[in-house]
Design an enzyme around this catalytic site. Sequence first.
Site, short mmCIF file in Angstrom:
data_model
loop_
_atom_site.label_atom_id
_atom_site.label_comp_id
_atom_site.label_asym_id
_atom_site.label_seq_id
_atom_site.Cartn_x
_atom_site.Cartn_y
_atom_site.Cartn_z
N HIS A 209 6.49 16.03 1.81
CA HIS A 209 5.20 15.37 2.04
C HIS A 209 5.26 14.73 3.42
CE1 HIS A 209 1.78 12.79 0.20
NE2 HIS A 209 1.71 12.74 1.52
N LYS A 238 4.76 6.89 -3.69
CA LYS A 238 5.81 6.84 -2.67
C LYS A 238 6.71 5.62 -2.86
CE LYS A 238 2.35 8.82 0.43
NZ LYS A 238 1.39 8.51 1.51
N GLU A 276 -2.68 14.06 5.35
CA GLU A 276 -1.46 14.35 4.60
C GLU A 276 -1.30 15.85 4.36
OE1 GLU A 276 -0.76 11.77 1.35
OE2 GLU A 276 -1.24 9.99 2.54
N ARG A 293 -8.13 4.91 5.41
CA ARG A 293 -7.79 3.49 5.45
C ARG A 293 -6.45 3.32 6.13
NH1 ARG A 293 -3.81 3.95 1.72
NH2 ARG A 293 -4.18 5.33 -0.05
N VAL A 296 -0.06 1.89 3.34
CA VAL A 296 1.02 0.96 3.01
C VAL A 296 2.17 1.11 4.01
CG1 VAL A 296 2.72 0.30 1.26
CG2 VAL A 296 0.42 1.00 0.56
#
Length: 448
Positions: A209, A238, A276, A293, A296
């Site tokens: 990923h 994740k 992604e 957005r 994290v």
Amino acid sequence: MSGLRRVLVANRGEIAVRIVRACHAAGVEAVAVHSDADEGARWVRMADHVQHIGRSAAQKSYLDAEVLLKAAKEAEADSVHPGYGFLSENADFARGVRDAGLAFIGPPPEAIELMGDKATARRTAQSAGVPVVPGSGPCTDQAQAERAAADLGYPLLVKASAGGGGRGIRPVRDAAELREVLPAAQAEAQSAFGDSTVYLERAIPQARHVEVQVLADDHGNVRHLLERDCSVQRRRQKLIEEAPAPQLSDDARRAIAEAAVRLAEHVGYRNAGTVEFLVDADENFYFIEMNTRIQVEHPITEAITGIDLVAEQLRIGGGAPLSFDQDSVRARGAAVELRINAEDPQRGFAPTPGVVTEFELPGGPGIRFDTWIGPGDRVSPFYDSLIAKLVCWGADREQAHDRARQALREFRAEGIATTAGLHERLLAEPDLRRGPVHTTWLEHLLEE
């Protein structure tokens, strides 16, 4: 610098602390919001103005768009930063902020809508010349899904069209399993996202990923800030992220970054976003989704590029151009981020709310610890269990990992169980030490 005067931070926890700090560094006032459960929390104490927004349940506070818009008006804010989670990818909320005459420190609602529906996002990526995993269009009934599956071949993933953040995804190995899984997947999609539509996607075995951070302003500038590897996942959530992605060829890095920028330009994107991809063993890459957005894991990109992503968000939100050009973006060293959750790995990762009695933070060169927790703070059962992010930079990947292991030895939390011990064990695993792993590696390790 930013052109903003007062920002309402429509979030909580460590990302609220992060945004308040960025506002202060930019000379902008920050308005904190809090529910009953978060009264007196760190981001509330740090802010210039405070607005109480309701009861502890998120639906009665952080997910209530009307209440948040009212709070922004009462605080005389000129802008709203949604952080991540909650309403950060809600197009109606972004539109409501804009209609109220405020700046939404995020993408336009039209881009959120376009990328928010995963099936539509796939078609959009294809139209932008970005490779996608072979998949179907929207499936609304069993017969339609079975026909699509027969064309694609197994194994497959059933995905919620409105899903995101790793939620709403179920693997299927054959037609019998599809008949069993589909109704449950549709019910889950309806419950979680208010839309029962699903689509099918071919499963890519042992894929990595890899995601690309992008920023875009109102002056026609779209930039990427290199890539991150987020393959250490449990149930598609994740746990560990790295930047840059280890053991990826320069050609693959360049092609993936160019594809991300091409998609952002194609949809008229603004502010921060992440594109992604899945990458197979031959470095073929496939678009899977775009998160509209701040992520994290954004601190590891900051660590290797030296660019403050939230500061750039504020610049864009205030109408200013990006402060850097593409040629200036270079990877310096390597960084790893460990998500520390208030969960007990020995009890199936059950959440462990409660009062934190002791909380000792690690330090030293290259160590960053983003948290909202301190001794005496209460971890609430009402919200996500993330309590901290340990970010470690080094001159190379080996040093970054060594510093992470040392930092974990220094970290201490009492009163709650955390995933810090699990991270210590994972960083000692030979597979992870040697290089990148695939997205199901951790699941297999935990089973063993």
